[in-house]
Design an enzyme around this catalytic site. Structure first.
Site, PDB file in Angstrom:
ATOM      1  CB  SER A  70      -0.563   0.466   1.009  1.00  0.00           C
ATOM      2  OG  SER A  70      -0.439   0.255   2.289  1.00  0.00           O
ATOM      3  CE  LYS A  71       0.184   8.506  -0.626  1.00  0.00           C
ATOM      4  NZ  LYS A  71       1.194   8.803  -0.100  1.00  0.00           N
ATOM      5  NE  ARG A  72      -2.636   3.462   5.188  1.00  0.00           N
ATOM      6  CZ  ARG A  72      -2.737   1.720   5.427  1.00  0.00           C
ATOM      7  NH1 ARG A  72      -2.659   1.546   6.465  1.00  0.00           N
ATOM      8  NH2 ARG A  72      -3.338   1.654   4.258  1.00  0.00           N
ATOM      9  CG  ASP A  94       3.742   7.681   2.243  1.00  0.00           C
ATOM     10  OD1 ASP A  94       4.018   7.785   1.781  1.00  0.00           O
ATOM     11  OD2 ASP A  94       1.863   7.686   2.209  1.00  0.00           O
TER      12      ASP A  94
END
Ligand code: GLU
Length: 509
Positions: free
Chosen positions: A262-264, A267
Protein backbone atom coordinates in the site's frame (compact mmCIF):
# COMPACT_ATOMS: atom_id res chain seq x y z
CA UNK A 1 5.99 -16.10 -32.64
CA UNK A 2 3.66 -13.72 -34.40
CA UNK A 3 -0.06 -13.89 -33.82
CA UNK A 4 -1.75 -10.74 -34.99
CA UNK A 5 -5.00 -11.87 -33.35
CA UNK A 6 -3.50 -11.13 -29.99
CA UNK A 7 -5.21 -8.02 -28.64
CA UNK A 8 -4.77 -7.06 -25.02
CA UNK A 9 -5.78 -4.02 -23.08
CA UNK A 10 -4.82 -1.99 -20.09
CA UNK A 11 -8.00 -0.50 -18.69
CA UNK A 12 -7.46 1.75 -15.68
CA UNK A 13 -10.13 3.73 -13.91
CA UNK A 14 -8.97 7.35 -13.59
CA UNK A 15 -9.51 7.50 -9.85
CA UNK A 16 -6.06 8.82 -8.97
CA UNK A 17 -2.42 8.23 -9.77
CA UNK A 18 -1.53 4.87 -11.24
CA UNK A 19 -0.29 2.51 -8.56
CA UNK A 20 2.98 0.68 -9.26
CA UNK A 21 1.03 -2.61 -9.37
CA UNK A 22 -0.99 -1.17 -12.24
CA UNK A 23 2.23 -0.31 -14.02
CA UNK A 24 3.33 -3.93 -13.70
CA UNK A 25 -0.02 -5.08 -15.14
CA UNK A 26 0.40 -2.74 -18.09
CA UNK A 27 3.97 -3.90 -18.59
CA UNK A 28 2.97 -7.58 -18.73
CA UNK A 29 0.26 -6.72 -21.24
CA UNK A 30 2.81 -4.81 -23.27
CA UNK A 31 5.37 -7.64 -23.24
CA UNK A 32 2.72 -10.15 -24.21
CA UNK A 33 1.41 -8.00 -27.05
CA UNK A 34 4.87 -7.29 -28.43
CA UNK A 35 6.09 -10.87 -28.29
CA UNK A 36 3.05 -12.00 -30.27
CA UNK A 37 3.09 -9.12 -32.71
CA UNK A 38 -0.32 -8.19 -31.36
CA UNK A 39 -1.94 -4.97 -30.25
CA UNK A 40 -2.08 -3.18 -26.91
CA UNK A 41 -5.14 -1.05 -26.20
CA UNK A 42 -5.45 1.77 -23.68
CA UNK A 43 -9.02 2.00 -22.42
CA UNK A 44 -10.29 4.38 -19.77
CA UNK A 45 -12.95 2.84 -17.51
CA UNK A 46 -14.63 5.92 -16.13
CA UNK A 47 -18.22 4.79 -15.64
CA UNK A 48 -18.07 5.51 -11.92
CA UNK A 49 -18.35 9.27 -12.14
CA UNK A 50 -18.18 9.73 -8.36
CA UNK A 51 -14.66 8.43 -8.28
CA UNK A 52 -13.37 10.41 -11.23
CA UNK A 53 -10.24 12.46 -10.45
CA UNK A 54 -9.22 15.24 -12.83
CA UNK A 55 -5.71 14.88 -14.19
CA UNK A 56 -5.50 11.14 -13.58
CA UNK A 57 -5.85 10.22 -17.25
CA UNK A 58 -3.07 12.57 -18.40
CA UNK A 59 -0.93 11.35 -15.54
CA UNK A 60 -1.29 7.74 -16.65
CA UNK A 61 -0.45 8.58 -20.27
CA UNK A 62 2.62 10.53 -19.20
CA UNK A 63 3.78 7.72 -16.93
CA UNK A 64 3.74 5.24 -19.81
CA UNK A 65 5.48 7.66 -22.11
CA UNK A 66 8.24 8.00 -19.53
CA UNK A 67 8.53 4.24 -19.09
CA UNK A 68 8.60 3.49 -22.81
CA UNK A 69 5.43 1.40 -22.77
CA UNK A 70 3.66 2.35 -25.96
CA UNK A 71 0.12 1.58 -26.95
CA UNK A 72 -1.27 0.83 -30.38
CA UNK A 73 -4.83 1.99 -29.84
CA UNK A 74 -6.84 3.83 -27.28
CA UNK A 75 -7.46 7.12 -25.56
CA UNK A 76 -4.99 9.63 -27.06
CA UNK A 77 -3.69 6.98 -29.49
CA UNK A 78 -6.72 6.54 -31.76
CA UNK A 79 -7.81 3.32 -33.44
CA UNK A 80 -10.75 1.81 -35.24
CA UNK A 81 -12.61 0.46 -32.20
CA UNK A 82 -13.11 3.80 -30.45
CA UNK A 83 -14.17 5.73 -28.60
CA UNK A 84 -11.95 4.17 -25.95
CA UNK A 85 -13.23 6.21 -23.04
CA UNK A 86 -16.22 4.42 -21.52
CA UNK A 87 -18.05 7.62 -20.61
CA UNK A 88 -18.26 8.26 -24.37
CA UNK A 89 -19.84 4.87 -25.08
CA UNK A 90 -23.11 5.17 -23.13
CA UNK A 91 -25.41 4.45 -26.06
CA UNK A 92 -23.47 1.29 -26.90
CA UNK A 93 -23.90 -0.18 -23.43
CA UNK A 94 -27.60 0.66 -23.31
CA UNK A 95 -28.15 -1.49 -26.37
CA UNK A 96 -26.52 -4.51 -24.73
CA UNK A 97 -28.36 -4.02 -21.44
CA UNK A 98 -31.61 -3.97 -23.42
CA UNK A 99 -30.62 -7.21 -25.14
CA UNK A 100 -30.14 -9.00 -21.80
CA UNK A 101 -33.48 -7.64 -20.57
CA UNK A 102 -35.23 -8.78 -23.72
CA UNK A 103 -33.71 -12.26 -23.41
CA UNK A 104 -34.80 -12.53 -19.77
CA UNK A 105 -31.20 -12.68 -18.59
CA UNK A 106 -31.47 -9.50 -16.60
CA UNK A 107 -34.25 -7.67 -14.80
CA UNK A 108 -35.11 -4.26 -13.37
CA UNK A 109 -34.90 -3.75 -9.62
CA UNK A 110 -36.57 -0.81 -7.87
CA UNK A 111 -35.46 -1.47 -4.31
CA UNK A 112 -34.39 1.71 -2.56
CA UNK A 113 -31.23 1.80 -0.45
CA UNK A 114 -33.47 1.84 2.64
CA UNK A 115 -35.35 -1.26 1.49
CA UNK A 116 -32.10 -3.06 0.84
CA UNK A 117 -30.81 -2.11 4.30
CA UNK A 118 -34.03 -3.37 5.81
CA UNK A 119 -33.59 -6.75 4.13
CA UNK A 120 -29.98 -6.95 5.26
CA UNK A 121 -31.18 -6.58 8.82
CA UNK A 122 -33.93 -9.15 8.44
CA UNK A 123 -31.94 -11.81 6.64
CA UNK A 124 -28.48 -12.84 7.89
CA UNK A 125 -25.81 -12.65 5.14
CA UNK A 126 -28.35 -11.23 2.77
CA UNK A 127 -27.39 -11.43 -0.88
CA UNK A 128 -29.55 -10.37 -3.83
CA UNK A 129 -29.79 -13.68 -5.67
CA UNK A 130 -32.07 -16.56 -6.69
CA UNK A 131 -32.92 -17.23 -3.04
CA UNK A 132 -34.02 -13.66 -2.25
CA UNK A 133 -34.99 -11.92 -5.47
CA UNK A 134 -38.59 -13.08 -5.14
CA UNK A 135 -38.80 -11.09 -1.88
CA UNK A 136 -37.73 -7.86 -3.56
CA UNK A 137 -39.33 -5.16 -5.67
CA UNK A 138 -38.25 -6.00 -9.18
CA UNK A 139 -39.61 -6.80 -12.61
CA UNK A 140 -39.77 -10.50 -11.71
CA UNK A 141 -42.09 -9.91 -8.76
CA UNK A 142 -44.10 -6.85 -9.83
CA UNK A 143 -46.86 -6.94 -12.42
CA UNK A 144 -45.76 -5.75 -15.87
CA UNK A 145 -48.00 -2.65 -15.85
CA UNK A 146 -46.62 -1.62 -12.46
CA UNK A 147 -43.08 -1.93 -13.81
CA UNK A 148 -44.01 0.19 -16.78
CA UNK A 149 -45.59 2.81 -14.55
CA UNK A 150 -42.55 3.02 -12.28
CA UNK A 151 -40.22 3.44 -15.23
CA UNK A 152 -42.44 6.01 -16.93
CA UNK A 153 -42.80 8.03 -13.75
CA UNK A 154 -39.04 8.24 -13.57
CA UNK A 155 -38.52 6.05 -10.49
CA UNK A 156 -34.93 5.03 -10.29
CA UNK A 157 -33.98 1.47 -10.93
CA UNK A 158 -31.00 -0.73 -11.58
CA UNK A 159 -30.64 -3.60 -13.99
CA UNK A 160 -29.48 -6.79 -12.31
CA UNK A 161 -27.95 -9.85 -13.92
CA UNK A 162 -30.10 -12.93 -13.30
CA UNK A 163 -27.72 -15.60 -12.15
CA UNK A 164 -29.07 -19.14 -12.30
CA UNK A 165 -28.06 -21.30 -9.32
CA UNK A 166 -26.67 -24.81 -9.56
CA UNK A 167 -24.13 -24.18 -12.26
CA UNK A 168 -20.39 -24.69 -12.18
CA UNK A 169 -18.52 -21.73 -13.57
CA UNK A 170 -15.06 -22.38 -14.94
CA UNK A 171 -12.50 -19.64 -15.34
CA UNK A 172 -9.72 -20.96 -17.50
CA UNK A 173 -6.78 -18.98 -16.21
CA UNK A 174 -3.38 -19.11 -17.91
CA UNK A 175 -1.63 -18.71 -14.57
CA UNK A 176 -4.02 -20.40 -12.14
CA UNK A 177 -5.43 -23.16 -14.28
CA UNK A 178 -9.10 -24.15 -14.10
CA UNK A 179 -10.72 -22.03 -11.39
CA UNK A 180 -14.17 -23.42 -10.56
CA UNK A 181 -16.92 -21.84 -8.49
CA UNK A 182 -20.62 -22.55 -7.98
CA UNK A 183 -22.91 -19.99 -9.49
CA UNK A 184 -25.03 -19.65 -6.33
CA UNK A 185 -22.25 -17.92 -4.45
CA UNK A 186 -22.58 -15.00 -6.87
CA UNK A 187 -25.10 -12.24 -6.39
CA UNK A 188 -27.28 -10.69 -9.07
CA UNK A 189 -24.79 -7.97 -9.89
CA UNK A 190 -25.95 -4.53 -10.88
CA UNK A 191 -25.13 -3.98 -14.55
CA UNK A 192 -26.72 -0.61 -15.12
CA UNK A 193 -28.08 2.33 -13.12
CA UNK A 194 -30.88 4.51 -14.38
CA UNK A 195 -29.75 7.31 -12.06
CA UNK A 196 -26.71 8.19 -14.14
CA UNK A 197 -27.67 6.18 -17.20
CA UNK A 198 -24.38 4.38 -17.06
CA UNK A 199 -23.42 0.74 -16.92
CA UNK A 200 -21.33 -0.59 -14.05
CA UNK A 201 -17.77 -1.75 -14.47
CA UNK A 202 -18.76 -5.38 -15.14
CA UNK A 203 -21.08 -4.75 -18.05
CA UNK A 204 -18.94 -2.10 -19.70
CA UNK A 205 -15.80 -4.18 -19.26
CA UNK A 206 -17.29 -7.25 -20.96
CA UNK A 207 -19.01 -5.39 -23.77
CA UNK A 208 -15.84 -3.47 -24.55
CA UNK A 209 -13.57 -6.51 -24.40
CA UNK A 210 -15.93 -8.17 -26.85
CA UNK A 211 -16.32 -5.22 -29.22
CA UNK A 212 -12.62 -4.41 -29.11
CA UNK A 213 -11.83 -8.06 -29.91
CA UNK A 214 -9.71 -8.54 -26.81
CA UNK A 215 -8.07 -11.95 -26.91
CA UNK A 216 -6.44 -12.04 -23.45
CA UNK A 217 -7.42 -10.36 -20.22
CA UNK A 218 -4.26 -9.90 -18.20
CA UNK A 219 -4.95 -8.11 -14.92
CA UNK A 220 -4.33 -8.09 -11.19
CA UNK A 221 -5.40 -10.88 -8.88
CA UNK A 222 -7.91 -8.53 -7.23
CA UNK A 223 -10.12 -9.04 -10.28
CA UNK A 224 -10.20 -12.82 -10.03
CA UNK A 225 -13.43 -12.83 -7.93
CA UNK A 226 -15.15 -10.93 -10.78
CA UNK A 227 -14.02 -13.39 -13.42
CA UNK A 228 -16.81 -16.01 -12.96
CA UNK A 229 -19.40 -13.26 -13.39
CA UNK A 230 -17.59 -12.15 -16.54
CA UNK A 231 -17.65 -15.68 -17.89
CA UNK A 232 -21.40 -15.86 -17.25
CA UNK A 233 -21.92 -12.52 -18.98
CA UNK A 234 -20.05 -13.75 -22.04
CA UNK A 235 -22.32 -16.75 -22.07
CA UNK A 236 -25.47 -14.69 -21.61
CA UNK A 237 -24.55 -12.67 -24.67
CA UNK A 238 -23.73 -15.82 -26.63
CA UNK A 239 -20.10 -14.81 -27.03
CA UNK A 240 -18.45 -17.95 -25.60
CA UNK A 241 -16.56 -18.56 -28.82
CA UNK A 242 -14.68 -15.31 -28.58
CA UNK A 243 -14.26 -15.26 -24.83
CA UNK A 244 -10.78 -13.98 -23.98
CA UNK A 245 -8.29 -16.12 -22.10
CA UNK A 246 -7.76 -14.88 -18.56
CA UNK A 247 -4.52 -14.40 -16.67
CA UNK A 248 -4.72 -13.03 -13.14
CA UNK A 249 -1.36 -11.75 -12.01
CA UNK A 250 0.02 -12.25 -8.51
CA UNK A 251 -0.45 -9.49 -5.96
CA UNK A 252 2.39 -7.19 -5.00
CA UNK A 253 3.04 -7.71 -1.29
CA UNK A 254 4.50 -5.50 1.42
CA UNK A 255 8.32 -5.55 1.47
CA UNK A 256 8.46 -6.67 5.07
CA UNK A 257 5.60 -9.04 5.51
CA UNK A 258 2.28 -10.34 4.44
CA UNK A 259 -0.51 -8.31 2.91
CA UNK A 260 -0.98 -6.12 -0.07
CA UNK A 261 1.50 -3.37 -0.85
CA UNK A 262 0.00 0.00 0.00
CA UNK A 263 0.94 3.64 -0.23
CA UNK A 264 1.43 3.61 3.52
CA UNK A 265 4.25 1.06 3.15
CA UNK A 266 6.01 3.46 0.84
CA UNK A 267 5.58 6.36 3.26
CA UNK A 268 6.71 4.22 6.18
CA UNK A 269 9.78 2.69 4.52
CA UNK A 270 10.66 5.54 2.20
CA UNK A 271 9.98 4.46 -1.37
CA UNK A 272 7.51 5.63 -4.02
CA UNK A 273 4.49 3.54 -5.02
CA UNK A 274 3.65 5.72 -8.02
CA UNK A 275 5.57 6.04 -11.29
CA UNK A 276 5.48 9.85 -11.30
CA UNK A 277 5.04 12.42 -8.60
CA UNK A 278 1.35 13.04 -7.97
CA UNK A 279 -0.27 16.20 -6.71
CA UNK A 280 -3.65 15.37 -5.31
CA UNK A 281 -6.06 18.03 -6.58
CA UNK A 282 -8.34 17.70 -3.54
CA UNK A 283 -6.05 17.33 -0.57
CA UNK A 284 -3.14 19.25 -2.10
CA UNK A 285 -0.91 16.41 -0.92
CA UNK A 286 2.13 15.43 -3.01
CA UNK A 287 3.19 11.80 -3.36
CA UNK A 288 6.65 10.92 -4.57
CA UNK A 289 7.24 9.16 -7.87
CA UNK A 290 9.93 6.91 -9.31
CA UNK A 291 10.81 9.48 -11.95
CA UNK A 292 11.28 12.36 -9.52
CA UNK A 293 13.12 10.10 -7.08
CA UNK A 294 15.78 9.64 -9.74
CA UNK A 295 15.05 6.19 -11.15
CA UNK A 296 15.89 5.47 -14.75
CA UNK A 297 12.81 4.20 -16.59
CA UNK A 298 14.58 1.03 -17.80
CA UNK A 299 15.51 0.20 -14.20
CA UNK A 300 11.87 0.49 -13.14
CA UNK A 301 10.79 -1.71 -16.05
CA UNK A 302 13.39 -4.39 -15.27
CA UNK A 303 12.54 -4.33 -11.56
CA UNK A 304 8.78 -4.62 -12.15
CA UNK A 305 9.13 -7.30 -14.81
CA UNK A 306 10.73 -9.60 -12.25
CA UNK A 307 7.99 -9.12 -9.65
CA UNK A 308 5.90 -12.18 -10.36
CA UNK A 309 7.91 -13.66 -13.20
CA UNK A 310 11.52 -14.62 -13.87
CA UNK A 311 13.32 -16.01 -16.89
CA UNK A 312 14.27 -19.21 -15.06
CA UNK A 313 17.97 -18.39 -15.37
CA UNK A 314 20.42 -16.38 -13.29
CA UNK A 315 20.00 -13.40 -15.59
CA UNK A 316 18.58 -10.40 -13.75
CA UNK A 317 19.42 -7.51 -16.04
CA UNK A 318 17.10 -7.71 -19.03
CA UNK A 319 16.51 -5.01 -21.58
CA UNK A 320 13.02 -4.37 -22.87
CA UNK A 321 13.83 -6.41 -25.99
CA UNK A 322 15.08 -9.32 -23.91
CA UNK A 323 11.98 -9.13 -21.74
CA UNK A 324 9.78 -9.21 -24.84
CA UNK A 325 11.61 -12.31 -26.06
CA UNK A 326 11.76 -14.18 -22.78
CA UNK A 327 8.54 -13.22 -20.98
CA UNK A 328 6.20 -16.15 -20.48
CA UNK A 329 2.75 -15.34 -19.14
CA UNK A 330 2.07 -18.95 -18.23
CA UNK A 331 5.17 -19.01 -16.00
CA UNK A 332 4.03 -16.16 -13.77
CA UNK A 333 3.82 -17.16 -10.15
CA UNK A 334 0.51 -17.64 -8.40
CA UNK A 335 1.89 -16.53 -5.07
CA UNK A 336 2.21 -12.83 -4.35
CA UNK A 337 5.50 -11.09 -5.09
CA UNK A 338 7.23 -9.28 -2.25
CA UNK A 339 7.94 -5.70 -3.21
CA UNK A 340 11.66 -5.62 -2.55
CA UNK A 341 12.25 -1.91 -3.03
CA UNK A 342 15.93 -2.26 -2.06
CA UNK A 343 16.30 -4.51 -5.08
CA UNK A 344 14.72 -1.69 -7.08
CA UNK A 345 17.52 0.60 -5.93
CA UNK A 346 20.07 -2.01 -6.96
CA UNK A 347 18.52 -2.14 -10.42
CA UNK A 348 18.89 1.61 -10.67
CA UNK A 349 22.56 1.32 -9.74
CA UNK A 350 23.07 -1.30 -12.44
CA UNK A 351 21.35 0.82 -15.07
CA UNK A 352 23.37 3.89 -14.09
CA UNK A 353 26.49 1.80 -14.71
CA UNK A 354 25.18 0.67 -18.09
CA UNK A 355 24.07 4.08 -19.29
CA UNK A 356 26.70 6.07 -21.24
CA UNK A 357 28.02 8.87 -19.01
CA UNK A 358 27.08 11.55 -21.51
CA UNK A 359 23.41 10.58 -21.23
CA UNK A 360 23.47 11.10 -17.49
CA UNK A 361 24.97 14.60 -17.76
CA UNK A 362 21.70 16.59 -17.96
CA UNK A 363 20.39 15.02 -14.74
CA UNK A 364 23.71 15.55 -13.02
CA UNK A 365 23.88 19.17 -14.17
CA UNK A 366 20.51 19.80 -12.50
CA UNK A 367 21.84 18.53 -9.19
CA UNK A 368 25.06 20.53 -9.58
CA UNK A 369 23.05 23.67 -10.16
CA UNK A 370 21.24 23.11 -6.90
CA UNK A 371 24.66 23.38 -5.28
CA UNK A 372 25.40 26.54 -7.19
CA UNK A 373 27.99 24.78 -9.31
CA UNK A 374 28.37 25.80 -12.92
CA UNK A 375 30.55 23.57 -15.01
CA UNK A 376 30.88 22.31 -18.55
CA UNK A 377 29.09 19.18 -19.68
CA UNK A 378 32.48 17.60 -20.33
CA UNK A 379 33.64 18.15 -16.75
CA UNK A 380 30.33 16.89 -15.41
CA UNK A 381 30.73 13.82 -17.61
CA UNK A 382 34.24 13.20 -16.30
CA UNK A 383 33.00 13.23 -12.69
CA UNK A 384 30.23 10.81 -13.65
CA UNK A 385 32.83 8.52 -15.18
CA UNK A 386 34.86 8.55 -11.98
CA UNK A 387 32.05 8.42 -9.45
CA UNK A 388 28.78 7.00 -10.77
CA UNK A 389 29.70 3.48 -9.69
CA UNK A 390 29.38 4.58 -6.08
CA UNK A 391 25.72 5.57 -6.05
CA UNK A 392 22.24 4.19 -6.68
CA UNK A 393 20.92 7.58 -7.78
CA UNK A 394 22.50 10.47 -9.65
CA UNK A 395 21.29 12.84 -6.95
CA UNK A 396 23.41 10.94 -4.42
CA UNK A 397 26.52 12.14 -6.26
CA UNK A 398 26.15 15.34 -4.28
CA UNK A 399 27.54 16.32 -1.85
CA UNK A 400 29.82 13.33 -2.53
CA UNK A 401 31.40 15.06 -5.54
CA UNK A 402 31.43 18.62 -4.26
CA UNK A 403 35.22 18.59 -3.80
CA UNK A 404 35.74 18.23 -7.55
CA UNK A 405 34.32 21.71 -8.00
CA UNK A 406 34.81 23.47 -4.68
CA UNK A 407 37.80 23.44 -2.37
CA UNK A 408 37.12 21.97 1.03
CA UNK A 409 36.30 24.55 3.67
CA UNK A 410 36.75 22.17 6.57
CA UNK A 411 38.77 19.05 7.28
CA UNK A 412 37.11 15.99 8.70
CA UNK A 413 38.28 15.65 12.30
CA UNK A 414 38.53 11.90 12.38
CA UNK A 415 40.55 11.79 9.17
CA UNK A 416 42.83 14.53 10.46
CA UNK A 417 43.48 12.60 13.65
CA UNK A 418 44.28 9.46 11.70
CA UNK A 419 46.02 10.76 8.58
CA UNK A 420 47.66 14.08 9.45
CA UNK A 421 50.83 12.91 11.14
CA UNK A 422 53.78 14.74 12.59
CA UNK A 423 55.68 14.59 9.29
CA UNK A 424 52.71 15.47 7.16
CA UNK A 425 53.17 19.28 7.03
CA UNK A 426 56.78 18.94 5.94
CA UNK A 427 56.05 16.14 3.47
CA UNK A 428 53.16 18.06 1.94
CA UNK A 429 55.34 21.15 1.67
CA UNK A 430 57.88 19.05 -0.27
CA UNK A 431 55.20 17.46 -2.40
CA UNK A 432 53.87 20.92 -3.24
CA UNK A 433 57.26 21.81 -4.65
CA UNK A 434 57.34 18.57 -6.60
CA UNK A 435 53.90 19.35 -8.05
CA UNK A 436 54.99 22.89 -8.92
CA UNK A 437 57.79 21.41 -10.96
CA UNK A 438 55.58 19.14 -13.07
CA UNK A 439 55.07 20.75 -16.46
CA UNK A 440 53.31 17.90 -18.19
CA UNK A 441 50.32 17.59 -15.88
CA UNK A 442 48.91 14.48 -17.53
CA UNK A 443 47.77 11.82 -15.12
CA UNK A 444 50.47 9.39 -16.20
CA UNK A 445 53.29 11.87 -15.88
CA UNK A 446 52.18 13.17 -12.48
CA UNK A 447 51.95 9.64 -11.24
CA UNK A 448 55.44 8.77 -12.48
CA UNK A 449 57.02 11.89 -10.98
CA UNK A 450 55.29 11.66 -7.61
CA UNK A 451 56.00 7.96 -7.23
CA UNK A 452 59.65 8.48 -8.09
CA UNK A 453 59.87 11.21 -5.46
CA UNK A 454 58.25 8.99 -2.79
CA UNK A 455 60.65 6.22 -3.60
CA UNK A 456 63.70 8.45 -3.59
CA UNK A 457 62.71 9.85 -0.21
CA UNK A 458 61.80 6.42 1.10
CA UNK A 459 58.47 7.75 2.32
CA UNK A 460 55.53 5.48 2.90
CA UNK A 461 53.13 5.59 -0.02
CA UNK A 462 50.10 5.43 2.35
CA UNK A 463 51.30 8.33 4.52
CA UNK A 464 51.74 10.59 1.53
CA UNK A 465 48.59 9.66 -0.33
CA UNK A 466 46.32 9.84 2.72
CA UNK A 467 47.59 13.20 3.86
CA UNK A 468 47.48 14.52 0.31
CA UNK A 469 43.91 13.36 -0.09
CA UNK A 470 42.96 15.17 3.09
CA UNK A 471 44.36 18.43 1.70
CA UNK A 472 42.44 18.18 -1.56
CA UNK A 473 39.19 16.53 -0.50
CA UNK A 474 38.86 17.46 3.16
CA UNK A 475 38.24 13.86 4.15
CA UNK A 476 39.42 10.33 3.52
CA UNK A 477 37.24 9.47 0.57
CA UNK A 478 37.27 9.89 -3.17
CA UNK A 479 38.66 8.34 -6.33
CA UNK A 480 42.33 7.92 -7.21
CA UNK A 481 44.53 10.86 -6.20
CA UNK A 482 45.75 11.54 -9.71
CA UNK A 483 42.21 11.49 -11.03
CA UNK A 484 41.50 14.29 -8.59
CA UNK A 485 44.61 16.36 -9.33
CA UNK A 486 44.17 15.94 -13.07
CA UNK A 487 40.61 17.11 -12.79
CA UNK A 488 41.16 20.14 -10.58
CA UNK A 489 44.47 21.06 -12.27
CA UNK A 490 47.89 22.07 -11.06
CA UNK A 491 47.08 25.53 -9.79
CA UNK A 492 44.08 24.42 -7.76
CA UNK A 493 46.00 21.43 -6.39
CA UNK A 494 48.70 23.71 -5.06
CA UNK A 495 46.19 26.20 -3.68
CA UNK A 496 44.34 23.52 -1.77
CA UNK A 497 47.57 22.08 -0.38
CA UNK A 498 48.79 25.48 0.77
CA UNK A 499 45.56 26.22 2.52
CA UNK A 500 45.37 22.82 4.21
CA UNK A 501 48.92 23.08 5.51
CA UNK A 502 48.08 26.49 6.94
CA UNK A 503 44.79 25.46 8.56
CA UNK A 504 46.01 22.12 9.83
CA UNK A 505 49.14 23.66 11.35
CA UNK A 506 46.90 24.88 14.13
CA UNK A 507 45.55 21.45 14.99
CA UNK A 508 47.22 19.55 17.78
CA UNK A 509 48.12 16.04 16.91
N1 GLU B 1 -10.97 -0.75 -14.61
C1 GLU B 1 -10.36 -1.88 -13.97
C2 GLU B 1 -9.16 -1.35 -13.19
O1 GLU B 1 -9.20 -0.25 -12.79
C3 GLU B 1 -9.97 -2.89 -15.04
C4 GLU B 1 -9.90 -4.29 -14.56
C5 GLU B 1 -9.72 -5.21 -15.76
O2 GLU B 1 -8.61 -5.17 -16.33
O3 GLU B 1 -10.67 -5.89 -16.13
O4 GLU B 1 -8.19 -2.02 -12.96
Amino acid sequence: MSDSNVRVRFAPSPTGPLHIGGVRTALYNYLFARQHGGKLIFRIEDTDSHRFVPGAEDYIIEAFRWLGIDFDEGVSFGGEYGPYRQSERRSIYKEYVDQLLKDGKAYLAFDTPEELDQKRQEIPNFQYDASTRNLMRNSLTLPADEVERLVNEGHQYVVRFKIEPGEEVHVDDLIRGDVVIKSEILDDKVLYKSADQLPTYHLANIVDDHLMKVSHVIRGEEWLPSAPLHVLLYRAFGWEDTMPRFAHLPLLLKPDGKGKLSKRDGDRLGFPVFPLEWHDPKSGETSRGYREDGYLPQAVINFLALLGWNPGTEQEILSMDELIQQFDLTKCSKAGAKFDYVKGQWFNHEYILQTPDAELVPDFQKILQQYGIETSDERARKVLELMKGRVNFIKDLMPLCQFFFQAPTAYDEKTVRKRWKEDSPRQMQELMDVVRGIDDFSLENQEAVVHAWIEAKEYKMGDIMNAWRLTLVGEGKGPGMFDITTFIGKEETIKRMERAIEVLANTEN
